[in-house]
Motif scaffolding. Structure first.
Motif: not given
Length: 174
Positions: A138-158, A77-85
């Protein structure tokens, strides 16, 4: 007058190198998150200190959401989040989001390699160096959360739970 750090260490008008920027933004690397963000920002050659601070914040948030999960999941998640960010905050420097999301590491091995612009070649090479193979769910949900700025904890954990199941099966086989 003394103009502080920049006056002493920086020729006027010259942007810091990635190493300098990361050194300033992440002086202390005593945690998994700070070590990984420093390493990934170095590979991505991020020179913008504000972007590095944003990545630290994004990854801190992801770590909170995934507290207690397998370290391999947190690392992905950190690896993908750095790239997406990087791509979201510095669209002119980073590979385009579409390129990242559609990236397939071995696409050119199958069928005709399509003609690439120099920028596309450079982007593909960066993704290869970064070790980004392909965006999974998992990457796609991480991307969507970073893009929107809203952390959907349920979706990430799912998605993290799905990944945890996969890792458990792999570990059994190993």
């Amino acid at each position: 007058g003394d103009d502080g750090f920049w006056g002493r260490h920086q020729p006027r008008g010259q942007a810091p190198t990635a190493n300098e920027a990361i050194g300033i933004a992440i002086p202390d690397r005593s945690t998994l998150r700070t070590r990984m963000v420093a390493e990934y920002a170095t590979t991505l050659e991020i020179t913008n200190i504000r972007t590095i601070f944003k990545l630290l914040r994004i990854c801190g948030r992801m770590e909170e959401v995934l507290d207690g999960y397998d370290e391999r999941i947190i690392k992905q998640v950190i690896h993908s989040a750095c790239l997406f960010g990087f791509a979201l905050h510095q669209p002119t420097e980073a590979p385009p989001i579409e390129t990242i999301l559609k990236h397939r590491a071995y696409a050119d091995l199958f069928g005709e390699p399509k003609e690439r612009t120099p920028k596309e070649t450079q982007d593909a090479e960066l993704l290869r160096r970064y070790g980004f193979l392909t965006a999974d769910d998992l990457d796609l949900v991480v991307f969507e959360n970073i893009r929107s700025g809203f952390y959907d904890e349920v979706a990430i954990r799912r998605e993290a739970d799905v990944m945890a199941g996969r890792l458990a099966l792999q570990d059994q086989d190993a």
